[in-house]
Scaffold this motif. Sequence first.
Motif, PDB file in Angstrom:
ATOM      1  N   LYS A   1     -70.908 -55.665  15.092  1.00 15.89           N
ATOM      2  CA  LYS A   1     -71.925 -56.293  14.240  1.00 15.89           C
ATOM      3  C   LYS A   1     -73.137 -55.377  14.027  1.00 15.89           C
ATOM      4  CE  LYS A   1     -70.711 -60.998  15.590  1.00 15.89           C
ATOM      5  NZ  LYS A   1     -71.191 -62.273  16.162  1.00 15.89           N
ATOM      6  N   HIS A   2     -73.365 -54.498  14.991  1.00 13.42           N
ATOM      7  CA  HIS A   2     -74.513 -53.590  14.908  1.00 13.42           C
ATOM      8  C   HIS A   2     -74.009 -52.168  15.069  1.00 13.42           C
ATOM      9  CE1 HIS A   2     -77.176 -57.051  15.140  1.00 13.42           C
ATOM     10  NE2 HIS A   2     -76.517 -57.459  16.221  1.00 13.42           N
ATOM     11  N   PRO A   3     -73.625 -51.525  13.995  1.00 17.07           N
ATOM     12  CA  PRO A   3     -73.096 -50.159  14.076  1.00 17.07           C
ATOM     13  C   PRO A   3     -74.075 -49.206  14.753  1.00 17.07           C
ATOM     14  CG  PRO A   3     -72.745 -51.093  11.891  1.00 17.07           C
ATOM     15  CD  PRO A   3     -73.629 -52.036  12.615  1.00 17.07           C
ATOM     16  N   HIS A   4     -73.494 -48.267  15.440  1.00 17.19           N
ATOM     17  CA  HIS A   4     -74.269 -47.261  16.157  1.00 17.19           C
ATOM     18  C   HIS A   4     -74.739 -46.201  15.154  1.00 17.19           C
ATOM     19  CE1 HIS A   4     -75.491 -44.443  19.219  1.00 17.19           C
ATOM     20  NE2 HIS A   4     -75.192 -45.340  20.174  1.00 17.19           N
ATOM     21  N   LEU A   5     -76.068 -46.038  15.015  1.00 19.90           N
ATOM     22  CA  LEU A   5     -76.605 -45.143  13.984  1.00 19.90           C
ATOM     23  C   LEU A   5     -76.255 -43.691  14.238  1.00 19.90           C
ATOM     24  CD1 LEU A   5     -80.163 -46.521  13.099  1.00 19.90           C
ATOM     25  CD2 LEU A   5     -78.013 -46.767  11.860  1.00 19.90           C
ATOM     26  N   GLU A   6     -76.195 -43.297  15.501  1.00 19.67           N
ATOM     27  CA  GLU A   6     -75.845 -41.902  15.782  1.00 19.67           C
ATOM     28  C   GLU A   6     -74.409 -41.623  15.381  1.00 19.67           C
ATOM     29  OE1 GLU A   6     -76.127 -38.549  19.322  1.00 19.67           O
ATOM     30  OE2 GLU A   6     -76.443 -40.672  19.802  1.00 19.67           O
ATOM     31  N   LEU A   7     -73.519 -42.604  15.599  1.00 18.98           N
ATOM     32  CA  LEU A   7     -72.139 -42.440  15.175  1.00 18.98           C
ATOM     33  C   LEU A   7     -72.056 -42.308  13.655  1.00 18.98           C
ATOM     34  CD1 LEU A   7     -69.076 -42.452  15.575  1.00 18.98           C
ATOM     35  CD2 LEU A   7     -69.175 -44.969  15.586  1.00 18.98           C
ATOM     36  N   LEU A   8     -72.832 -43.152  12.943  1.00 16.72           N
ATOM     37  CA  LEU A   8     -72.834 -43.060  11.485  1.00 16.72           C
ATOM     38  C   LEU A   8     -73.397 -41.717  11.029  1.00 16.72           C
ATOM     39  CD1 LEU A   8     -74.031 -46.644  10.458  1.00 16.72           C
ATOM     40  CD2 LEU A   8     -71.739 -45.807  10.971  1.00 16.72           C
ATOM     41  N   TYR A   9     -74.391 -41.246  11.749  1.00 21.43           N
ATOM     42  CA  TYR A   9     -74.974 -39.944  11.406  1.00 21.43           C
ATOM     43  C   TYR A   9     -73.934 -38.834  11.528  1.00 21.43           C
ATOM     44  CZ  TYR A   9     -77.414 -35.560  12.336  1.00 21.43           C
ATOM     45  OH  TYR A   9     -77.797 -34.248  12.360  1.00 21.43           O
TER      46      TYR A   9
ATOM     47  N   GLY B   1     -82.696 -53.502  11.616  1.00 23.74           N
ATOM     48  CA  GLY B   1     -82.813 -53.724  13.053  1.00 23.74           C
ATOM     49  C   GLY B   1     -82.424 -52.516  13.863  1.00 23.74           C
ATOM     50  N   GLN B   2     -81.344 -51.848  13.438  1.00 25.46           N
ATOM     51  CA  GLN B   2     -80.935 -50.642  14.144  1.00 25.46           C
ATOM     52  C   GLN B   2     -81.979 -49.535  14.018  1.00 25.46           C
ATOM     53  OE1 GLN B   2     -78.749 -52.016  16.113  1.00 25.46           O
ATOM     54  NE2 GLN B   2     -77.367 -50.247  15.963  1.00 25.46           N
ATOM     55  N   LEU B   3     -82.566 -49.404  12.845  1.00 21.94           N
ATOM     56  CA  LEU B   3     -83.623 -48.400  12.678  1.00 21.94           C
ATOM     57  C   LEU B   3     -84.832 -48.713  13.550  1.00 21.94           C
ATOM     58  CD1 LEU B   3     -83.504 -47.810   8.810  1.00 21.94           C
ATOM     59  CD2 LEU B   3     -82.896 -46.165  10.599  1.00 21.94           C
TER      60      LEU B   3
ATOM     61  N   GLU C   1     -83.394 -36.427  13.732  1.00 20.06           N
ATOM     62  CA  GLU C   1     -82.489 -36.070  12.642  1.00 20.06           C
ATOM     63  C   GLU C   1     -81.759 -37.296  12.115  1.00 20.06           C
ATOM     64  OE1 GLU C   1     -79.953 -33.098  14.189  1.00 20.06           O
ATOM     65  OE2 GLU C   1     -81.522 -31.577  14.367  1.00 20.06           O
ATOM     66  N   VAL C   2     -81.367 -38.166  13.022  1.00 25.94           N
ATOM     67  CA  VAL C   2     -80.687 -39.392  12.600  1.00 25.94           C
ATOM     68  C   VAL C   2     -81.596 -40.235  11.725  1.00 25.94           C
ATOM     69  CG1 VAL C   2     -79.692 -41.566  13.410  1.00 25.94           C
ATOM     70  CG2 VAL C   2     -79.137 -39.433  14.581  1.00 25.94           C
ATOM     71  N   LEU C   3     -82.816 -40.443  12.190  1.00 25.12           N
ATOM     72  CA  LEU C   3     -83.756 -41.268  11.424  1.00 25.12           C
ATOM     73  C   LEU C   3     -84.053 -40.651  10.066  1.00 25.12           C
ATOM     74  CD1 LEU C   3     -86.256 -42.258  14.269  1.00 25.12           C
ATOM     75  CD2 LEU C   3     -84.673 -43.779  13.084  1.00 25.12           C
ATOM     76  N   SER C   4     -84.317 -39.346  10.044  1.00 28.27           N
ATOM     77  CA  SER C   4     -84.653 -38.684   8.789  1.00 28.27           C
ATOM     78  C   SER C   4     -83.496 -38.733   7.812  1.00 28.27           C
ATOM     79  CB  SER C   4     -85.057 -37.229   9.055  1.00 28.27           C
ATOM     80  OG  SER C   4     -86.180 -37.175   9.912  1.00 28.27           O
TER      81      SER C   4
ATOM     82  N   LEU D   1     -88.975 -33.617   5.968  1.00 28.93           N
ATOM     83  CA  LEU D   1     -87.799 -34.033   6.727  1.00 28.93           C
ATOM     84  C   LEU D   1     -86.812 -34.830   5.884  1.00 28.93           C
ATOM     85  CD1 LEU D   1     -89.511 -35.078  10.079  1.00 28.93           C
ATOM     86  CD2 LEU D   1     -88.342 -32.953   9.569  1.00 28.93           C
ATOM     87  N   CYS D   2     -87.344 -35.851   5.206  1.00 32.28           N
ATOM     88  CA  CYS D   2     -86.436 -36.697   4.443  1.00 32.28           C
ATOM     89  C   CYS D   2     -86.338 -36.284   2.985  1.00 32.28           C
ATOM     90  CB  CYS D   2     -86.873 -38.160   4.531  1.00 32.28           C
ATOM     91  SG  CYS D   2     -88.468 -38.489   3.758  1.00 32.28           S
TER      92      CYS D   2
END
Length: 1364
Positions: A163-171, A197-199, A220-223, A267-268
């Motif tokens: 339900k809450h994907p891992h952002l680092e994995l998506l990155y 929410g994940q952010l 890097e993930v956030l940007s 960065l972004c």
Amino acid sequence: MSLQASCGSQKRPLCSLLAGRSLKKPRLNDGERLQEAAVLLLDQNQNLCRLFQELQNMEQNRNPKQNQAVSDVDPLNVAGLLVVSELRRQADRRGVAVGAVSVKTMLDRLDEIAGRQEDKLRQMFTSSQRVQLQVLLEASKLLLCQGAFCPRLLWAEYRRDQKHPHLELLYFLHLYNILTLDFIIESDDAVASWLPGQLKALCCWTPPQEEEETRQVQQEVLSTVVGVLVASVRSSVLDELLLWFLDIKEECDEGAERWIQTLDASLCGGSVSPEALQRFFAHCLTQIFTWNPKLTVSDAVTLQNDWTVAKAGRCLTSLCCKLAAIFSVEQLLHHLQQVLETHEVNWKHVLVFVSTLLVYDQSAQSNLSEALCRLLSSAFGGYDLEKLITAFLLARQGALEGTGVFPSYTDWFKMSFGGRSGFHAGSKKSLVFLLKFLSDLVPFEPPQYLKVHILHPPFVPPKHRSLLMEYVTLAKTRLADLQESVEDMGLYEDASAAGASSLQSQAAQDVEKAVCLFESSGRIPAAVMEARAEKIPAAQYSQYVESCQKRRQQSGSPRRPGAPLAVLQEQLQEFTQLLAAGRDPESLGLLSRISLTLSVICPGSDDPVGSAATPSLPDLHLKVVDLILRSFCQSLLVASRGNPPNRQSEWGSRFVCLLLDNRQLLSSVIHRLKDLFHRQAASLKPAHILGLAAFIVHLQAAQPGPAQPEPGPAQPEPGPAQPGPVPVEEALDLAMLSSSRNSMLLSVRLAVAAVSYGLCRGHSASPQRLQDFIPRSLYKKVLYLVPRLFPEARIRPERQDGDGPTSGHLGDDLALLWSFNDGTSWSKLVLHLWRHAAFQQLQQLQQYQLCFSEWLHEELRVQRNSDVLSDAERHQYQQWACWELYLPRPEEQGGCGGDPRALCSRLLTAIMEPPPSREMNLENLDFSPGSSGTGTCLPDLLSRLQELVYEAQVGELWGRRVGLGDFLLRVVAEKCAASSSSVSTRLSLQRTMETWNRVLLALPPVMFFKIKTEAGQSTVDCSELLQHITQLQRKACPPASALPCAVTVHLLKGLLFAAGQCGHPAAEVDRVWSLMSASCPLLLVSAVRWWQQISPVLVSLWTRLQDAEPFPEQLQLLSTCRLWACSLRVGPVLVQIPPGPVLVQAASLHGAFRGGAECQQNFREVLDGLREAENQQVLVSLLFLFVTDFLSELLDPQEKSSGRSKWFCSELLGVLVHSAEWLLLFGSNEPDLELEPDPVTLTVSDVCSRLMPWAVCSLLQQQSAAFHQRALRCPGFLHSTTLWYLAALRLFLDGEAPASACQAEPTRVLDCIKQFVLSLIQQAPAAAMSCSQWRQLETRCADLDPELAASLSVHLDHTRAGFL
């Protein structure tokens, strides 16, 4: 091979089997054999996850050398093919697609990797997990290349379970180009439910301190995610993040700061087009401006003071900086105006954004000023109230950041509404619109703005002034409710500033400005007319100030004692670190918070800047000032390590601007600099000198120019120097005095470093622009000190190629110049600067020219006993400066234009008017050239004047028509010319004449006498000298009515010298002396008074000059008259009066009898013998001289022998009571009298002449009744006495009545005189005056004394009745 080895080989993993054969030379059938072996192995091991793990281990154990040796047969590729084959085989067996099997296998492996995480709150993979994930993704890429992997199926399966994907994995999926974030965001309709929410969670999670790699991957993930969101159609997802940030911005934790860093354009912005990024950032600004718009305009007016950059949260200002970085100031202000016109706004966010823009962008001030002008024009053009309040709020917000960022509210309000060209001055409707707006604000206004509106009201035509007074009354009522008083402020004080100056200093400034306004415009300012004077007890006021300061400290400082100082130290250290890291925008924002900290530590502003005395600074202020100066020096060194001054930001100017709004702190800094330069110069290292020099450059550059709307007089009246506040530039100049060896060496190093620093900052600027970087006072300090300390600098090299001695552009050599660091090379660098073309070109500007008068001013500051030059070196240097430098220099460049008279005039002016900062005691001043080496260089400059005079006399440079003596007398006359008769002017004149007399005694006396030759006959002309004595010496001489003895004998010696050049010297002396009797009686009386002392000197000189020729007859008469007067004092026998001028006879008698009272009986006998008519004029002149003595005793409070002079006057009045001649001596100060003045009246000053009626009336009212009866029968006595009383009354009304300890109060004296005059009028016969005289006196008394006028009217009526 042994059995054990064979069995062991069966346990080896696939990667070992493959790697073990990788070094063998491949054969043609190796591929088939290897494939068969692999199929056999796969049949034995059906776990695909183990195969992926084997691939992972293979990837970790791969040797780069193996890749180079066998490039065409890569074990990993072979393994990938094998895995694909197995995946296909299993897919066929299960009847599903091969992609489904590979996805299932990869998800299982992902679960295995993620399942090893012990910390459930952790938002990022560990380093080992990250490595395993990267290998897994590499394997997935291999499968994807073989067509055995479906990324979309992977996402669908993963999303079903998570339900809450891992952002680092998506990155990493996005990074390895397996599954892009664009696809995930656009394909997942529920992305808005989980991505924000994940952010947030990722932003708020802080990696352990030792995991630097994790910290970098997190950013890097956030940007990356934010960049993709900005460029996608789902950019609204970020709105929730922005709203979340605005909710937590006050806390400003690491999560909020991490989110701000994510929005950095660098960065972004890599994956986003500039247009999309600007569009998103503009949207964010709009969201900030319109978030939670609960505050009303009235709330903004009331709370605005707390919304500065320093007081607002750091997160909000940082976010504003990030979002504003990609826009110009014009774009930002335009966008802000659009939002204000179309939305309800959060005024706090809007005003904090404006403050941030002003603090972080140097160009924002001018752009905001222009925007405010447009707003006001539009507001008054359409009577738009919203635009008007917007303009006021924005202007006040800028003013709250300090004068270094934006003009004060006082200046803005005066500029916008203070004149006829104001925005409201077009019509009555506009005026009413403004005043109604201001009135509506009154209930919400902070008191400082109300005070500005009262003390600097908008321009209002006289016919509409009642409208303004209604507002003023309302504002004053509101101030009274707030317990604020306008009277506590100065009439011209900047009410919107952070602090206010002390009442005493402000009152002095108010008086000075009001007087200047009145003198320049002829009108009294309205603020003065409406002002009131409160007398507050000193103890109560002191207690009030102390309580206010304690309240400010309690409300603004932390609870811990000493905490503000520690906070300041930390902030200054952080500022230096930001400069070292090149983070200029953040450093500028930090300066605003430093300013707030300084206002907490030093809240008051009760010390005027640069006061004359140097107080001992409190310990806290001393620590603060030392922190400031030390931090600036360290910051300069840090900033200069990588960049020269011209490549640095404006941090130095903004740093110094911290002090401009805190006058107390600025004063403490200047006093500390003065203390450092005067007492601790030896401890200053080169780094300190460089830092302090740059600090002074920025401090002087930050000072505003003189106020233009309120000009003062061109030159103030001369007067004694008073201690008090001085401008910052002058205070710094006093701190860098060059009076001794040590101070000169320090000053030259400071000045050279400052000028070099300024030249480096403006290296590509024209000479006209360089003045923005180099303070003229420091440049002139270099011009003065370098030639004085370095004789080689006095030699001006010949010009080469038209550019001067060191032609060329500024380069690295000048950058090195300002950073000298040892005591051996700095002198060479000083000379290099001196000869540099850019330095020399500045002298083309008038304000950078050290004129001759300024050079003299500096030279007079030097103390001879501690001068760096010896007497001979100083003599040589001064001669070079006078004759070689300034004499030939054109006048427009500060020289004398080749005219020795101009050189002489400026030398004389400097000698007579030393610098006001230097305490001078004329009695102890030694003007002789051969005096000891103590004191100032005044004797040296007097020697230069003497050299010039003698050179002029020998060379006849002046011609025969205008002598040198006449020229000097005219210079003195111009200097003493004054339009007013104030006490300060008279004291200044007296001091000037005392100084001039000392200079005169050092010059040859014959120069003041010209020799004229007509028809072959030479005569002496001294008309200029006689006029000088009558006009100037007479005004400055004391009431004793005599020149100093030294001056008298000096001038008479000059007469004898000059007469010796004529054909008949004795006759010429007699002729000139006869002329003096009529045109210059002061010199005549002075000669009589000092004759006993000066006669031996004159006789001896005459004998040396003329050998056997007899002494001049007129001078012999002085001896004869003096002997005659002395004989009368000794014995009663009356010797026949000798011939000679009447004034000489009277002066001789006066000198003989004024010494004591023991000869009173002889004096009466002398008066009886001189009653004949031919001697009346002698007695009249003698009476005037004794009345002068009586007046002198009245003016001297220490004098206790007034009875002696009064007795002599009474005796003379008794003899002259029937004569009307003495009545004409004592004028009534009437300008319309057309009588020729008696020569004796020209022996006293004009002040004494004005006071004579008071002295005469005092004498007359003390005489007997019998004398009064006899005097009334004298023609003109009553008329003269009445006029004398009126003149005495005017003196009393003007505050000039003399007062003495031996006499009653002037009020009682004047009352006695009045009663005396009234009794005379009542006793006077009708024939005492004519009817016209009675009527004339009545008219004159009507305004001054109605009672006396009524008495004269009654007497006039009786006279008319008797006549009828």
